[in-house]
Design an enzyme around this catalytic site. Structure first.
Site, PDB file in Angstrom:
ATOM      1  N   ASP A  66     -15.013  -4.386  -3.650  1.00 28.91           N
ATOM      2  CA  ASP A  66     -13.581  -4.451  -3.957  1.00 28.91           C
ATOM      3  C   ASP A  66     -12.737  -4.479  -2.694  1.00 28.91           C
ATOM      4  O   ASP A  66     -11.518  -4.666  -2.772  1.00 28.91           O
ATOM      5  CB  ASP A  66     -13.160  -3.276  -4.855  1.00 28.91           C
ATOM      6  CG  ASP A  66     -13.490  -1.924  -4.242  1.00 28.91           C
ATOM      7  OD1 ASP A  66     -14.684  -1.646  -4.051  1.00 28.91           O
ATOM      8  OD2 ASP A  66     -12.560  -1.149  -3.941  1.00 28.91           O
ATOM      9  N   ASP A 105      -2.129   9.665  -6.494  1.00 29.72           N
ATOM     10  CA  ASP A 105      -0.668   9.694  -6.593  1.00 29.72           C
ATOM     11  C   ASP A 105      -0.002   8.362  -6.266  1.00 29.72           C
ATOM     12  O   ASP A 105       1.224   8.236  -6.334  1.00 29.72           O
ATOM     13  CB  ASP A 105      -0.089  10.798  -5.701  1.00 29.72           C
ATOM     14  CG  ASP A 105      -0.399  10.614  -4.214  1.00 29.72           C
ATOM     15  OD1 ASP A 105      -0.900   9.533  -3.837  1.00 29.72           O
ATOM     16  OD2 ASP A 105      -0.157  11.547  -3.430  1.00 29.72           O
ATOM     17  N   LYS A 144       0.873  -1.168   0.000  1.00 27.01           N
ATOM     18  CA  LYS A 144       0.000   0.000   0.000  1.00 27.01           C
ATOM     19  C   LYS A 144       0.913   1.222   0.000  1.00 27.01           C
ATOM     20  O   LYS A 144       1.784   1.350   0.857  1.00 27.01           O
ATOM     21  CB  LYS A 144      -0.894  -0.017   1.241  1.00 27.01           C
ATOM     22  CG  LYS A 144      -2.009   1.014   1.262  1.00 27.01           C
ATOM     23  CD  LYS A 144      -2.884   0.771   2.488  1.00 27.01           C
ATOM     24  CE  LYS A 144      -4.071   1.701   2.540  1.00 27.01           C
ATOM     25  NZ  LYS A 144      -4.923   1.407   3.744  1.00 27.01           N
TER      26      LYS A 144
END
Length: 461
Positions: free
Chosen positions: A263, A128, A116
């Site tokens: 998700d 980003d 992550k």
């Protein structure tokens, strides 16, 4: 990953590579200007044979993402779709993370190392691809306390500060950056199956079902279940069982995940993908964690409903492979499985022996009413009444609890006044010295206290 970590030699195994051409996109990690190790999971690094890495090796693999020996040659950003607050979105995928490696532990279980904040991918859209240091610290805290409280969760494996200034709407900016590595059984989501239905990729759907059955083994369907020998039906039963149990574990932990989109639902049954989570300050079914959850769709008391709805979306996806009847049969088991898991988890956390499902369910109802009426924090409630203890003035709750016998082992923690807690004020207290003076002592102390709680509670049911 409910089992305790056990030392194991390093064992690379990458079955996901066979699915990668249609499941994922190879990507490059970001080139970070800095690499400072801020957290290393010394409970779980030995379980996958990486405990002997020195700091330079740790940075090389978990900040620069040099491939581990015999492992995936390049990170994979997974493709998936998903319902986000019940609205279908086909423009999803790993936008700031990837699967970096796969390994076996000492019990032969396949584990993924996923990231992550590791940089841009084809699915980053306008973001980003980065993670704030505060977000990484919060995820470590959440996974450590959930593990201690008996919740099936991913494990925060590594946090490395990366030296970039990030701008965020929900944090004072610029803010510090980090890359996090998590350890979990896998990152196959309900949204992964939804994507294959959307694209009508039947053969790939069958391959993915076989992969999940092989790598996340589970129980067989009941004898009276129609179509119980079909792979898609078997997987449906297993996911329903896992997510019903996960919902119950969250409830007894007093935890609000916050964003239960399809998700974010791992078919391995692990809690993961932590964002605006909260622990309850008091027992309130309407409590929400995400400031943008205006309708309370994922409120504390609606989490089981949300996971049941997500299981229904898996059933819709698996219609590509089988008939509706056996999938609906599996889906209809969710409610009872949830109630049974809730009862098991509740008496375990209280440290009392079960008196059977009906009696335990009645006890839970009295306990919930007691918490609502008194306003006691759930963490303090379970701590104060461990082993069936009650106090003068507990009224109906004391009478209900008196019928139960204590269970489990004693520990000095239970004689203390308050237990470890991660309500939002405590999280901010832990973060403040890091932000102000790069002082990590409160964080280190909190991790030690949380692990002590886990040792006191013992293995979950």
């Amino acid at each position: 990953m409910r089992a305790e970590p056990q030392a194991s030699p390093y064992q690379a195994d990458t079955p996901i590579a066979a699915l990668a051409p249609w499941l994922a996109d190879p990507v490059r990690p970001a080139d970070f200007p800095q690499a400072i190790v801020r957290f290393r999971n010394d409970r779980w690094d030995q379980s996958v044979g990486l405990g002997d890495l020195d700091e330079a090796g740790w940075i090389r693999h978990f900040a620069r993402f040099d491939a581990l020996p015999g492992n995936l040659p390049q990170p994979l950003a997974l493709r998936y779709h998903g319902h986000q607050f019940r609205t279908y979105n086909p423009d999803l995928g790993d936008g700031r993370g990837f699967t970096f490696a796969q390994l076996r532990d000492g019990a032969g279980r396949l584990l993924d190392l996923g990231t992550k904040g590791s940089g841009l991918t084809p699915w980053s859209r306008t973001a980003d691809g980065r993670l704030t240091l505060k977000g990484a610290v919060r995820e470590v805290l959440a996974t450590e306390l959930l593990e201690a409280l008996g919740v099936n969760t991913s494990k925060s494996f590594s946090v490395i500060e990366t030296g970039e200034d990030l701008w965020r709407q929900d944090e004072p900016s610029p803010t510090r950056s980090a890359v996090l590595v998590r350890l979990s059984h896998g990152h196959i989501r309900i949204g992964t199956f939804q994507r294959l239905l959307y694209l009508e990729e039947r053969e790939h759907m069958a391959e993915l079902v076989d992969y999940c059955l092989a790598q996340f083994p589970g129980s067989v369907p009941p004898d009276d279940a129609p179509g119980r020998s079909e792979p898609a039906v078997r997987l449906m039963h297993q996911v329903v069982e896992r997510l019903a149990r996960l919902a119950a574990e969250w409830m007894v932990a007093g935890f609000v995940h916050g964003v239960l989109n399809t998700d974010n639902m791992n078919v391995s049954g692990e809690s993961f993908d932590y964002g605006p989570w909260r622990w309850l300050p008091q027992w309130d079914p309407g409590f929400t964690a995400a400031y943008f959850d205006h309708q309370g769709l994922y409120a504390f008391g609606r989490q089981a409903e949300a996971l049941h709805w997500n299981c229904a979306q898996l059933a819709v996806s698996l219609r590509l492979l089988t008939e509706a009847e056996p999938l609906i049969f599996a889906l209809n088991r969710f409610g009872m499985l949830y109630q049974q898991a809730l009862a098991r988890q509740f008496v375990w956390r209280l440290g009392i022996e079960s008196r059977g499902f009906d009696a335990d369910a009645a006890l839970i109802a009295v306990a919930e009413r007691h918490m609502r009426e008194t306003g006691i924090a759930p963490d303090l409630f379970f701590h104060r009444h461990r082993f069936g203890r009650s106090e003068t003035g507990d009224g109906d709750w004391a009478a209900a609890l008196a019928a139960y016998r204590p269970s489990g082992t004693d520990h000095p923690l239970w004689a203390e006044t308050v237990p470890p807690s991660l309500v939002i004020a405590e999280v901010e207290r832990i973060w403040a010295p890091i932000a102000a003076a790069d002082d990590w002592s409160a964080f280190t102390t909190a991790i030690a206290q949380i692990r002590r709680l886990g040792a006191a509670l013992g293995p979950p049911p």
